[in-house]
Design an enzyme around this catalytic site. Structure first.
Site, mmCIF file in Angstrom:
data_model
loop_
_atom_site.group_PDB
_atom_site.id
_atom_site.type_symbol
_atom_site.label_atom_id
_atom_site.label_comp_id
_atom_site.label_asym_id
_atom_site.label_seq_id
_atom_site.Cartn_x
_atom_site.Cartn_y
_atom_site.Cartn_z
ATOM 1 N N TYR A 97 0.607 -1.349 -0.029
ATOM 2 C CA TYR A 97 -0.412 -0.002 -0.351
ATOM 3 C C TYR A 97 0.576 0.899 0.454
ATOM 4 O O TYR A 97 0.442 2.058 -1.022
ATOM 5 C CB TYR A 97 -1.210 -0.342 0.829
ATOM 6 N N GLU A 138 -9.022 -7.369 4.100
ATOM 7 C CA GLU A 138 -7.802 -8.489 2.784
ATOM 8 C C GLU A 138 -7.535 -9.384 3.674
ATOM 9 O O GLU A 138 -7.525 -10.435 4.324
ATOM 10 C CB GLU A 138 -6.970 -7.822 2.471
HETATM 11 C C1 HEM Z 1 -6.460 2.241 -1.681
HETATM 12 C C2 HEM Z 1 -5.797 1.280 -2.572
HETATM 13 C C3 HEM Z 1 -6.753 0.938 -3.650
HETATM 14 C C4 HEM Z 1 -7.613 1.084 -4.044
HETATM 15 C C5 HEM Z 1 -8.216 1.568 -4.474
HETATM 16 C C6 HEM Z 1 -7.282 -0.132 -5.582
HETATM 17 C C7 HEM Z 1 -8.355 -0.169 -6.326
HETATM 18 C C8 HEM Z 1 -9.159 -1.485 -7.080
HETATM 19 C C9 HEM Z 1 -9.838 -1.563 -7.516
HETATM 20 C C10 HEM Z 1 -11.194 -0.892 -7.844
HETATM 21 C C11 HEM Z 1 -9.428 -2.583 -8.601
HETATM 22 C C12 HEM Z 1 -9.998 -3.701 -9.906
HETATM 23 C C13 HEM Z 1 -11.606 -4.928 -8.993
HETATM 24 C C14 HEM Z 1 -12.152 -4.969 -10.459
HETATM 25 O O1 HEM Z 1 -12.808 -4.763 -10.693
HETATM 26 O O2 HEM Z 1 -11.695 -6.669 -10.593
HETATM 27 C C15 HEM Z 1 -8.058 -3.175 -8.368
HETATM 28 C C16 HEM Z 1 -7.772 -4.169 -8.514
HETATM 29 C C17 HEM Z 1 -6.391 -4.474 -8.919
HETATM 30 N N1 HEM Z 1 -5.911 -3.973 -7.405
HETATM 31 FE FE1 HEM Z 1 -5.495 -2.349 -6.175
HETATM 32 N N2 HEM Z 1 -6.245 -0.788 -5.240
HETATM 33 C C18 HEM Z 1 -5.681 -0.154 -3.882
HETATM 34 C C19 HEM Z 1 -4.227 -0.736 -3.887
HETATM 35 C C20 HEM Z 1 -3.808 -1.598 -4.545
HETATM 36 C C21 HEM Z 1 -2.667 -2.759 -4.241
HETATM 37 C C22 HEM Z 1 -1.689 -1.616 -3.377
HETATM 38 C C23 HEM Z 1 -1.216 -2.513 -4.716
HETATM 39 C C24 HEM Z 1 -0.944 -4.199 -4.919
HETATM 40 C C25 HEM Z 1 -0.023 -4.129 -5.412
HETATM 41 C C26 HEM Z 1 -3.315 -3.391 -5.839
HETATM 42 C C27 HEM Z 1 -2.853 -4.799 -7.070
HETATM 43 C C28 HEM Z 1 -4.011 -4.430 -7.888
HETATM 44 C C29 HEM Z 1 -4.306 -5.412 -8.881
HETATM 45 C C30 HEM Z 1 -3.221 -6.655 -9.370
HETATM 46 C C31 HEM Z 1 -5.694 -5.863 -9.669
HETATM 47 C C32 HEM Z 1 -5.674 -6.776 -10.275
HETATM 48 C C33 HEM Z 1 -5.671 -6.033 -11.873
HETATM 49 C C34 HEM Z 1 -5.754 -6.275 -12.869
HETATM 50 O O3 HEM Z 1 -6.625 -7.133 -13.148
HETATM 51 O O4 HEM Z 1 -4.272 -6.439 -13.617
HETATM 52 N N3 HEM Z 1 -3.803 -2.669 -5.665
HETATM 53 N N4 HEM Z 1 -7.792 -1.919 -7.548
#
Ligand code: HEM
Ligand SMILES: Cc1cc2nc3c(=O)[nH]c(=O)nc-3n(C[C@H](O)[C@H](O)[C@H](O)COP(=O)(O)OP(=O)(O)OC[C@H]3O[C@@H](n4cnc5c(N)ncnc54)[C@H](O)[C@@H]3O)c2cc1C
Ligand code: HEM
Length: 405
Positions: A97, A138
């Site tokens: 994060y 999580e």
């Molecule tokens: C407050 C912080 C964060 C927010 C608001 C956020 C938000 C999101 C959202 C909205 C999605 C798409 C979910 C879906 O519709 O399937 C997502 C996917 C993802 N997030 Fe985050 N995220 C955050 C932090 C992080 C962090 C720290 C990581 C670490 C590496 C991360 C890694 C990912 C990955 C790998 C995906 C899937 C991406 C893909 O399909 O290629 N996120 N996140």
């Protein structure tokens, strides 16, 4: 958790119009920066989503939605649950994060060129608040999993289900027990890439309560144009994974689940609606409905008989269980095909399956999902009886204009 101050909320809200206008630029910048400076997080992201821009939109959209709802975070509960499940399925950890936060703030700073310190301060606090909410959710998901991280599974059976879909049966290589999971949940499969790294994809479990290992059913994704690559993981599974080979699997996740006991108690009719490969989570839910008394309509749309997976399995379940009925609808039947009906899931067709009590579960390709959502919306079907999963970043489905990026 400390609540955000009124000043922080006001400052964040005041910057939304500008950031929303520049959301695509902001997130493109953000990902480039993060992957350059922290290449260790790249393996978590799907390269194809980066090309299409859908994931970039997803993070921007959730940051903006969060900011819009900053005073009423309960409005975000559904989105937070979906994101936390997605993150947990991929193994996102608390220590990631600060990395994401650092690059998000730096990108805002560079975009505002430079941002006044109070704006950065406010966004930093707001991000920290949302990060804490996600980290806690999580943590709860990880605590309930039967194992954490990736575990080796062996392919022991492979079945062709249609011209483009095959099922892969997996069991733990260490001889351990097959994990319990809820109907509708998915696992994550991790495989090596040519550059020595790895990549991961989610696959819904397509059976439930079945007396064999985990079953996933995968559509082989071919490139839409000759100059584009075929889908990486689906082709790896179809073309390279042989019986006895191993893949790495992370535990079942996901909140698109069907509670058969609750359905039995309520007795309300259930509609399990799917198009194409979207059949997989619904099929798991259908298996969970065997021998119950609530009525289940399993309605599946395919192009034609060649592309129709699980016709035999679903028909057998409908024959053997009084509470289950099945309907197959083809959009472009071949000569000699005899589907139950022909066409798309239009309003008139869907109307036959809907009473105000019906619990609707659905999954399918994007145009179908968007259409079904709009039909349910126009009919005024109760929102708490509408449940769906989308096999891509979920924000693409909303009518919200920001989500088109
Ligand atoms: C407050 C912080 C964060 C927010 C608001 C956020 C938000 C999101 C959202 C909205 C999605 C798409 C979910 C879906 O519709 O399937 C997502 C996917 C993802 N997030 Fe985050 N995220 C955050 C932090 C992080 C962090 C720290 C990581 C670490 C590496 C991360 C890694 C990912 C990955 C790998 C995906 C899937 C991406 C893909 O399909 O290629 N996120 N996140
Ligand atoms: C919760 C969930 C459950 C799922 N369940 C299932 C399931 O049960 N069964 C199933 O089959 N799938 C399922 N999916 C989808 C699955 O996770 C994968 O997205 C799918 O298999 C495609 O992955 P891939 O690696 O083969 O394709 P990717 O490599 O991710 O590519 C996706 C598409 O983009 C195209 N593409 C790739 N690179 C480029 C480029 N550089 N330029 C232009 N186009 C490009 C490819 O040709 C392909 O069509 C699920 C997804 C989610 C989120
Ligand atoms: C950059 C961030 C975002 C911006 C600027 C934005 C903007 C908008 C606008 C202008 C509308 C239409 C009018 C309105 O309701 O105010 C809308 C609708 C909506 N948005 Fe967003 N949005 C963002 C992110 C999100 C996210 C992350 C979600 C969900 C996770 C979301 C869900 C919705 C929904 C459900 C609607 C109603 C759609 C309908 O008409 O049925 N939005 N948004």
């Amino acid at each position: 958790m400390t609540a955000l101050s009124k000043e922080t909320i006001e400052t964040v809200k005041a910057t939304i119009p500008f950031l929303a206008e520049n959301a695509t630029k902001l997130t493109a910048h953000f990902y480039q920066r993060m992957f350059r400076e922290n290449p260790e997080v790249r393996a978590y992201f799907n390269a194809a989503h980066q090309v299409s821009g859908s994931q970039q939109g997803a993070l921007a959209a959730s940051v903006c939605a969060f900011a819009r709802n900053i005073e009423t975070p309960e409005n975000l509960a559904t989105a937070v649950s979906l994101i936390a499940n997605k993150h947990a399925s991929l193994g996102v950890q608390p220590e990631h994060y600060p990395i994401v936060g650092k690059h998000l703030l730096a990108s805002i700073d560079e975009l505002l060129n430079p941002a006044p310190p109070e704006i950065l301060q406010a966004w930093g606090e707001a991000y920290g608040f949302l990060a804490e909410v996600l980290i806690q959710q999580e943590k709860g998901i990880y605590a309930e999993q039967s194992w954490n991280g990736f575990r080796k599974f062996t392919l022991f059976r492979k079945e062709e289900e249609s011209a483009v879909v095959s099922s892969f049966y997996l069991k733990p290589s260490d001889g351990g027990t097959v994990p319990a999971y809820l109907p509708g949940q998915y696992i994550t499969v991790r495989i090596p890439t040519a550059d020595g790294s790895t990549t991961m994809r989610n696959y819904s479990l397509s059976c439930h309560g079945c007396q064999h290992g985990l079953r996933i059913s995968v559509k082989q994704e071919k490139a839409a144009h000759a100059d584009q690559p075929d889908g990486y993981v689906s082709n790896y599974l179809h073309e390279h994974l042989a019986l006895g080979d191993e893949v790495e699997v992370a535990p079942p996740c996901g909140d698109f689940v069907f509670d058969a006991d609750a359905a039995e108690k309520s007795g309300a009719p259930v509609l399990l609606l799917s198009g194409g490969i979207g059949i997989t989570p619904l099929l798991s839910m259908l298996h969970a409905s065997k021998g119950k008394s609530f009525p289940v309509s399993f309605v599946h749309g395919a192009i034609d008989s060649k592309h129709h997976a699980f016709a035999g399995e679903v028909s057998k379940l409908a024959q053997e269980h009084e509470n289950i009925s099945a309907h197959f609808r083809y959009s472009a039947p071949l000569d000699g095909d005899s589907p139950d009906s022909q066409g798309l899931f239009d309003r008139e067709f869907l109307g036959q399956y809907l009473s105000p009590e019906t619990e609707v579960y659905f999954c399918g390709p994007k145009p179908m999902m968007a259409h079904v959502l709009s039909v349910l919306d126009s009919i005024g079907h109760p929102a708490d009886k509408v449940h769906y999963e989308f096999f891509g970043p979920a924000e693409e489905l909303s009518k919200c204009p920001m989500h088109a990026i």
